[in-house]
Design a protein around this motif. Structure first.
Motif: not given
Length: 281
Positions: A170, A178, A182, A198, A200, A202, A205
């Protein structure tokens, strides 16, 4: 629950000829149970990308063991393991090979020798799962960023993987894209029990995961539920990881004398706490 991924005491260095250089990953251990959503977070250079490559067999550790789906990760088992993994990468534009959406989702199935009738069914089902059935004949380059990643997820799902790995999937999307991705992954997990890992930076997330692994300078700094990890607060900030917006806002509000309780992992939690603690009579 069934353990489908296990990394035990993994150490990896990119330059064996310079022992004074710090290992990219140092003595890292963790496991993933079937149906879990695990997020690996950390700043750039923390070891996240190296772990992703080790899980996919692109790199093999100098020390430690990797076991996926009950098989040791080695050159003999590599392709059998990869056939059960779904990978979605950072840049959706680099993932497309088909002239249309349905061609792209079918590409990996063709390479794996899936019969035509089964392939058609899988493509339709996968696009339905990510709410992209109406775009089967569209050219991928004309889709939005979020739509492109949903098609990439469909391509992975068509292979019917046991584990879906999102590698910064993302990071190049706008907020709407994004959120689309998700929401798609969260719904798939709720409906099918898909196991998700994941990698990430973010935070929105990461909050969705059941468990977080926080990496720092190649080592596992902390592991636990999102609320437990983000409760470390200033320690995370000092190590280069931000806090969710809702947690930072809650902290500022409390500094101004606003009464709040709870963890405030999401904006919704913060709004509800504000209402209950300060306005509801």
């Amino acid at each position: 629950m069934t353990e489908i991924l296990s990394l035990q005491n993994i150490t990896f260095t990119y330059d064996l000829e310079q022992p004074e250089v710090k290992n990219a990953v140092e003595d890292v251990s963790f496991s993933v149970e079937q149906g879990e959503w695990i997020a690996i977070v950390g700043h750039n250079g923390s070891g996240k990308s190296t772990i992703a490559k080790i899980m996919n067999g692109l790199l093999f550790p100098q020390e430690g063991t990797v076991e996926i789906f009950g098989m040791p990760m080695n050159e003999e088992n590599l392709w059998s393991i990869r056939s059960q993994l779904g990978m979605v990468f950072q840049n959706p534009d680099n993932q497309f090979v088909g002239a249309t959406v349905q061609d792209d989702v079918a590409f990996a199935l063709e390479n794996n020798g899936v019969p035509y009738e089964d392939m058609v069914s899988r493509v339709e089902q996968a696009l339905e799962q990510v709410k992209m059935s109406g775009f089967m004949n569209h050219e991928p380059q004309h889709l939005s960023g979020g739509q492109k990643q949903r098609v990439a997820i469909a391509g992975a799902l068509a292979l019917r993987p046991k584990l879906l790995i999102l590698d910064e999937a993302t990071s190049m999307l706008d907020p709407q894209g994004r959120q689309e991705v998700l929401d798609t992954v969260r719904t798939l997990r709720e409906e099918t029990g898909l196991t998700v890992l994941s990698i990430t930076h973010d935070l929105e997330e990461a909050i969705l995961a059941d468990r977080l692994l926080f990496m720092n300078q190649g080592e596992k700094f902390a592991e636990g539920k999102p609320s437990e990890i983000f409760a470390l607060g200033e320690q995370l900030i000092a190590l280069g990881l931000d806090l969710p917006f809702s947690m930072k806002m809650a902290h500022l509000l409390m500094q101004e004398g606003v009464s709040l309780e709870g963890t405030h992992m999401s904006e919704r939690e913060l709004v509800e706490d504000l209402w209950i603690s300060n306005f509801k009579k």
